[in-house]
Design an enzyme around this catalytic site. Structure first.
Site, PDB file in Angstrom:
ATOM      1  N   TYR A 161       0.819  -1.222   0.000  1.00 23.37           N
ATOM      2  CA  TYR A 161       0.000   0.000   0.000  1.00 23.37           C
ATOM      3  C   TYR A 161       0.852   1.272   0.000  1.00 23.37           C
ATOM      4  O   TYR A 161       0.386   2.315   0.477  1.00 23.37           O
ATOM      5  CB  TYR A 161      -0.938  -0.021   1.209  1.00 23.37           C
ATOM      6  CG  TYR A 161      -2.144  -0.951   1.030  1.00 23.37           C
ATOM      7  CD1 TYR A 161      -3.050  -0.760  -0.025  1.00 23.37           C
ATOM      8  CD2 TYR A 161      -2.388  -1.999   1.911  1.00 23.37           C
ATOM      9  CE1 TYR A 161      -4.150  -1.601  -0.197  1.00 23.37           C
ATOM     10  CE2 TYR A 161      -3.499  -2.834   1.754  1.00 23.37           C
ATOM     11  CZ  TYR A 161      -4.369  -2.626   0.693  1.00 23.37           C
ATOM     12  OH  TYR A 161      -5.472  -3.442   0.525  1.00 23.37           O
ATOM     13  N   HIS A 181      -9.275  -7.049  -2.321  1.00 22.16           N
ATOM     14  CA  HIS A 181      -8.359  -6.182  -3.070  1.00 22.16           C
ATOM     15  C   HIS A 181      -8.173  -6.750  -4.471  1.00 22.16           C
ATOM     16  O   HIS A 181      -8.093  -7.964  -4.644  1.00 22.16           O
ATOM     17  CB  HIS A 181      -6.981  -6.141  -2.381  1.00 22.16           C
ATOM     18  CG  HIS A 181      -5.919  -5.559  -3.273  1.00 22.16           C
ATOM     19  ND1 HIS A 181      -5.726  -4.196  -3.389  1.00 22.16           N
ATOM     20  CD2 HIS A 181      -5.042  -6.121  -4.137  1.00 22.16           C
ATOM     21  CE1 HIS A 181      -4.771  -3.966  -4.289  1.00 22.16           C
ATOM     22  NE2 HIS A 181      -4.334  -5.126  -4.747  1.00 22.16           N
ATOM     23  N   ASN A 223     -13.581  -3.795   3.197  1.00 21.80           N
ATOM     24  CA  ASN A 223     -14.374  -3.943   1.967  1.00 21.80           C
ATOM     25  C   ASN A 223     -14.065  -5.252   1.234  1.00 21.80           C
ATOM     26  O   ASN A 223     -14.107  -5.332   0.028  1.00 21.80           O
ATOM     27  CB  ASN A 223     -14.172  -2.717   1.062  1.00 21.80           C
ATOM     28  CG  ASN A 223     -12.717  -2.516   0.694  1.00 21.80           C
ATOM     29  OD1 ASN A 223     -11.854  -3.310   1.046  1.00 21.80           O
ATOM     30  ND2 ASN A 223     -12.445  -1.464  -0.059  1.00 21.80           N
ATOM     31  N   GLU A 271       2.409  -6.130  -7.800  1.00 13.63           N
ATOM     32  CA  GLU A 271       1.759  -6.780  -6.670  1.00 13.63           C
ATOM     33  C   GLU A 271       1.850  -8.308  -6.758  1.00 13.63           C
ATOM     34  O   GLU A 271       2.037  -8.976  -5.739  1.00 13.63           O
ATOM     35  CB  GLU A 271       0.288  -6.335  -6.587  1.00 13.63           C
ATOM     36  CG  GLU A 271       0.169  -4.861  -6.212  1.00 13.63           C
ATOM     37  CD  GLU A 271      -1.262  -4.326  -6.308  1.00 13.63           C
ATOM     38  OE1 GLU A 271      -2.186  -5.119  -6.559  1.00 13.63           O
ATOM     39  OE2 GLU A 271      -1.446  -3.110  -6.121  1.00 13.63           O
TER      40      GLU A 271
HETATM   41  P1  IDP Z   1      -9.201   0.053  -3.979  1.00  8.58           P
HETATM   42  O1  IDP Z   1      -8.994  -1.066  -2.985  1.00  8.58           O
HETATM   43  O2  IDP Z   1     -10.622   0.087  -4.487  1.00  8.58           O
HETATM   44  O3  IDP Z   1      -8.195   0.055  -5.102  1.00  8.58           O
HETATM   45  P2  IDP Z   1      -7.769   2.312  -2.815  1.00  8.58           P
HETATM   46  O4  IDP Z   1      -8.168   3.757  -2.947  1.00  8.58           O
HETATM   47  O5  IDP Z   1      -6.557   1.859  -3.565  1.00  8.58           O
HETATM   48  O6  IDP Z   1      -9.044   1.429  -3.176  1.00  8.58           O
HETATM   49  O7  IDP Z   1      -7.571   2.049  -1.265  1.00  8.58           O
HETATM   50  C1  IDP Z   1      -6.948   0.875  -0.793  1.00  8.58           C
HETATM   51  C2  IDP Z   1      -7.708   0.351   0.405  1.00  8.58           C
HETATM   52  O8  IDP Z   1      -7.580   1.315   1.474  1.00  8.58           O
HETATM   53  C3  IDP Z   1      -9.224   0.227   0.209  1.00  8.58           C
HETATM   54  O9  IDP Z   1      -9.597  -0.972  -0.429  1.00  8.58           O
HETATM   55  C4  IDP Z   1      -9.733   0.315   1.626  1.00  8.58           C
HETATM   56  O10 IDP Z   1      -9.565  -0.923   2.330  1.00  8.58           O
HETATM   57  C5  IDP Z   1      -8.779   1.354   2.244  1.00  8.58           C
HETATM   58  N1  IDP Z   1      -9.323   2.715   2.155  1.00  8.58           N
HETATM   59  C6  IDP Z   1      -9.463   3.482   1.046  1.00  8.58           C
HETATM   60  N2  IDP Z   1      -9.996   4.682   1.330  1.00  8.58           N
HETATM   61  C7  IDP Z   1     -10.207   4.679   2.678  1.00  8.58           C
HETATM   62  C8  IDP Z   1     -10.747   5.660   3.602  1.00  8.58           C
HETATM   63  O11 IDP Z   1     -11.143   6.776   3.241  1.00  8.58           O
HETATM   64  N3  IDP Z   1     -10.787   5.279   4.915  1.00  8.58           N
HETATM   65  C9  IDP Z   1     -10.362   4.058   5.367  1.00  8.58           C
HETATM   66  N4  IDP Z   1      -9.849   3.119   4.523  1.00  8.58           N
HETATM   67  C10 IDP Z   1      -9.767   3.430   3.210  1.00  8.58           C
HETATM   68 MG    MG Z   2      -6.139   0.514  -5.086  1.00 10.02          MG
END
Ligand code: IDP
Ligand code: MG
Length: 150
Positions: A51, A117, A114, A128
C-alpha cells in the site's frame, strides 16, 4: 483486450466472515482462471510495500493494522481483460457506493473493511503479483472450458 494476470486478496474481514468460497465463486464463475492461491499472514513490511501509494493518507496506519490483523487469501487470477474484469466484479472502493451484484456491494459495509483487493492496472498487477507469488507458484495450465472463455 489481452490475456493478463492480476492480484486479488480476500482481506481479513472476508476470511473471518466465512466469505472465501463466495468471493472465489464470483471470480471463477465469469471464466477467470486461478493460477495461484494461498492463505497467508501479511506482515507490516509487506503491507507497507503493497500500500505504498497510500503512505501519506490519514487512513494508512489503520489500513496496515487491518490487513495484518488476520490471514488473507492471495489469488493470482488470469484471463482476457482480467484486471478490469476483476475490478468490475469487486465494485467501487466504498461498499456504500458499490452496486448490488458486486462483491463489495453485496457483502461489504465500510470503506476499510471492503472484503477484497484487486490490482488497479497493469503496472500495479505486475508489481503486486511479485510481492505475493514467486514465478514457480504461478501455475500455467489449460482447462477444458478455456475454449469457451477466449
Ligand atoms: P481500492 O482497494 O478500491 O483500489 P484504494 O483507494 O486503492 O481502493 O484504497 C486501498 C484500500 O484502502 C481500500 O480498499 C480500503 O480498504 C482502504 N481505504 C481506502 N480509502 C479509505 C478511507 O477513506 N478510509 C479508510 N480506509 C480506506
Ligand atoms: Mg487501489
Amino acid at each position: 483486450m489481452s490475456n493478463e494476470s492480476t492480484l486479488v486478496l480476500i482481506k481479513p474481514d472476508g476470511v473471518n466472515r466465512g466469505l472465501i468460497g463466495k468471493v472465489i465463486d464470483r471470480l471463477e464463475s465469469t471464466g477467470l482462471k486461478i493460477i495461484g492461491m494461498k492463505l497467508i499472514s501479511i506482515d507490516e513490511e509487506l503491507a507497507s510495500n503493497h500500500y505504498s501509494e497510500h503512505k501519506d493518507k490519514p487512513f494508512f496506519a489503520s489500513l496496515v493494522d487491518f490487513i495484518t490483523s488476520s490471514p488473507v487469501v492471495a489469488l493470482a487470477i488470469n484471463g482476457e481483460g482480467a484486471i478490469q474484469k476483476t475490478r468490475t466484479i469487486m465494485g467501487v472502493t466504498n461498499p456504500l457506493d458499490s452496486s448490488p451484484g458486486t462483491i463489495r456491494g453485496d457483502f461489504g459495509l465500510t470503506v476499510e473493511k471492503n472484503i477484497i483487493h484487486g490490482s488497479a492496472n497493469e503496472e500495479d498487477a505486475k508489481r503486486e503479483l511479485k510481492l505475493y507469488f514467486s514465478d514457480e507458484e504461478l501455475i500455467r495450465y489449460e482447462r477444458s472450458i478455456d475454449i469457451w472463455t477466449e
